[in-house]
Design an enzyme around this catalytic site. Structure first.
Site, PDB file in Angstrom:
ATOM      1  N   CYS A 241      12.380 -10.982  -9.047  1.00 56.92           N
ATOM      2  CA  CYS A 241      11.720  -9.746  -9.505  1.00 56.92           C
ATOM      3  C   CYS A 241      12.723  -8.693  -9.957  1.00 56.92           C
ATOM      4  O   CYS A 241      12.344  -7.707 -10.599  1.00 56.92           O
ATOM      5  CB  CYS A 241      10.838  -9.186  -8.397  1.00 56.92           C
ATOM      6  SG  CYS A 241      11.734  -8.779  -6.868  1.00 56.92           S
ATOM      7  N   HIS A 279      12.817   6.448   1.775  1.00 55.03           N
ATOM      8  CA  HIS A 279      12.017   5.524   0.969  1.00 55.03           C
ATOM      9  C   HIS A 279      12.882   4.305   0.666  1.00 55.03           C
ATOM     10  O   HIS A 279      14.009   4.423   0.195  1.00 55.03           O
ATOM     11  CB  HIS A 279      11.578   6.186  -0.335  1.00 55.03           C
ATOM     12  CG  HIS A 279      10.949   5.225  -1.307  1.00 55.03           C
ATOM     13  ND1 HIS A 279       9.667   4.761  -1.165  1.00 55.03           N
ATOM     14  CD2 HIS A 279      11.453   4.628  -2.422  1.00 55.03           C
ATOM     15  CE1 HIS A 279       9.388   3.930  -2.151  1.00 55.03           C
ATOM     16  NE2 HIS A 279      10.454   3.828  -2.931  1.00 55.03           N
ATOM     17  N   HIS A 282       8.684  -1.353  -1.435  1.00 52.60           N
ATOM     18  CA  HIS A 282       7.304  -1.737  -1.143  1.00 52.60           C
ATOM     19  C   HIS A 282       7.261  -3.161  -0.597  1.00 52.60           C
ATOM     20  O   HIS A 282       8.231  -3.914  -0.733  1.00 52.60           O
ATOM     21  CB  HIS A 282       6.440  -1.631  -2.414  1.00 52.60           C
ATOM     22  CG  HIS A 282       6.314  -0.237  -2.938  1.00 52.60           C
ATOM     23  ND1 HIS A 282       7.259   0.319  -3.748  1.00 52.60           N
ATOM     24  CD2 HIS A 282       5.347   0.713  -2.731  1.00 52.60           C
ATOM     25  CE1 HIS A 282       6.887   1.576  -4.050  1.00 52.60           C
ATOM     26  NE2 HIS A 282       5.753   1.825  -3.445  1.00 52.60           N
ATOM     27  N   ARG A 295       6.841 -10.279   0.945  1.00 52.76           N
ATOM     28  CA  ARG A 295       8.016  -9.955   0.124  1.00 52.76           C
ATOM     29  C   ARG A 295       8.298  -8.460   0.244  1.00 52.76           C
ATOM     30  O   ARG A 295       7.585  -7.641  -0.325  1.00 52.76           O
ATOM     31  CB  ARG A 295       7.792 -10.341  -1.343  1.00 52.76           C
ATOM     32  CG  ARG A 295       8.930  -9.878  -2.274  1.00 52.76           C
ATOM     33  CD  ARG A 295       8.761 -10.442  -3.674  1.00 52.76           C
ATOM     34  NE  ARG A 295       7.543  -9.996  -4.325  1.00 52.76           N
ATOM     35  CZ  ARG A 295       7.451  -8.937  -5.138  1.00 52.76           C
ATOM     36  NH1 ARG A 295       8.525  -8.202  -5.393  1.00 52.76           N
ATOM     37  NH2 ARG A 295       6.297  -8.623  -5.691  1.00 52.76           N
ATOM     38  N   CYS A 297      10.170  -5.818  -1.058  1.00 48.01           N
ATOM     39  CA  CYS A 297      10.877  -5.556  -2.313  1.00 48.01           C
ATOM     40  C   CYS A 297      11.594  -4.209  -2.165  1.00 48.01           C
ATOM     41  O   CYS A 297      10.961  -3.150  -2.187  1.00 48.01           O
ATOM     42  CB  CYS A 297       9.869  -5.533  -3.461  1.00 48.01           C
ATOM     43  SG  CYS A 297      10.603  -5.330  -5.086  1.00 48.01           S
TER      44      CYS A 297
END
Length: 324
Positions: A241, A279, A282, A295, A297
């Site tokens: 990705c 942060h 996700h 996953r 990511c």
């Protein structure tokens, strides 16, 4: 010791209490009735449904040993989170499931636990949650009932408590030692511009734009801001990705999940570091099934990689056993 408390409703409070008492880091328990509309409710009054109360357990725990995210993960194994007003053979509003806090800062961890359940199952749990309104201790004969009556009724598999502790031995150890060896958190001024934008303003790295995307050297990944350990090379895989991808966090207590609706029509589950509140990225349910199907990511800019050979020098030597 970081002594805290949480109130858990999981059906008949005998079984919930007995399970909690078997977990490392749980210091004390007390069964009772939460959020009653009547003063000083009795067992008979609660069973009638007229009080609106639920059977629950006050759990006092050491968050340095079993942080709330890990405690809630254990609790969720004792219930059917999608059943309304029914657990095991018990039916009625007094047997509803629920999580209630006295410390407002616990709300984030509770919400994260329920978001994780919804993400994994693809449907919302029916677990009540909110600040505790009131708690009345139950009658003396209910306290530690299964400890005094080991063959009494129990809808919970108590042997699973030991299994949970064994399965999550690394989580317990990592939680305890990471609190004892808490790295110093960097100030925003000490962060590079991209690290600041990603961790503090929820920006996103360009796909295939960070060297960690294709880094598979042995080691750990820590929060670039706080230094708290987050992921292991053991759980890293190439998702194609364009961002570093992991099948799970290093410890259950290291991350917080929440619903992200910043993209119209595309709700996602955001991942943040638990202590640094950075942060990270996700999590999606499209990871390899042989690795658990998740996953994570993660933006490379939110992480700092520490090679295996440098763990001791960086103060993370206690994590070496969990990289195998």
């Amino acid at each position: 010791m970081d002594k805290r408390e949480i109130y858990l409703a999981g059906g008949c409070f005998w079984g919930t209490e007995a399970y909690m008492k078997r977990l490392p880091g749980v210091l004390a328990t007390e069964v009772g009735y939460v959020n009653s509309a009547a003063l000083e409710p009795t067992y008979e009054g609660v069973c009638s449904g007229e009080t609106g109360a639920a059977e629950a357990v006050r759990v006092v725990y050491d968050a340095d040993v079993i942080p709330l995210p890990l405690l809630l993960k254990a609790y969720l194994r004792t219930i059917d989170p999608f059943s309304l007003n029914r657990q095991g053979n018990d039916r009625g509003t007094q047997y509803r499931t629920g999580i209630y806090w006295t410390d407002p800062t616990d709300e984030t961890a509770v919400a994260s636990a329920l978001v994780s359940v919804a993400r994994t199952a693809g449907k919302a749990p029916r677990v009540e949650c909110g600040p505790l309104k009131n708690f009345y201790p139950a009658e003396a004969y209910h306290q530690d009932y299964l400890g005094r009556n080991p063959f009494g009724y129990c809808h919970v598999n108590l042997a699973d408590a030991r299994a949970f502790a064994t399965e999550h031995a690394a989580d317990f150890a990592i939680a305890q030692q990471s609190y004892e060896v808490a790295p110093e958190q960097k100030t925003p001024e000490a962060l590079g511009p991209q690290v600041y934008e990603v961790t503090q303003r929820a920006a996103t790295d360009r796909p295939h734009g960070h060297p960690y995307d294709q880094l598979f050297e042995e080691g750990i990944y820590v929060d670039a801001v706080s230094g708290e350990p987050l992921f292991s090379s053991r759980d890293k895989f190439d998702a194609g990705c364009g961002w570093p991808s992991f099948s799970r966090p290093l410890a259950e207590s290291s991350i917080i999940e929440s619903v992200d609706v910043t993209l119209p029509g595309m709700p996602r589950v955001e991942v943040r570091s638990a202590r640094g509140d950075s942060h990270l990225g996700h999590v999606f349910p499209d990871g390899p099934q042989e690795l658990g199907g998740q996953r994570y990511c993660i933006n490379g800019s939110a992480l700092r990689f520490i090679p295996l050979a440098q763990l001791e020098a960086e103060g993370y030597g206690y994590l070496r056993p969990y990289l195998n």
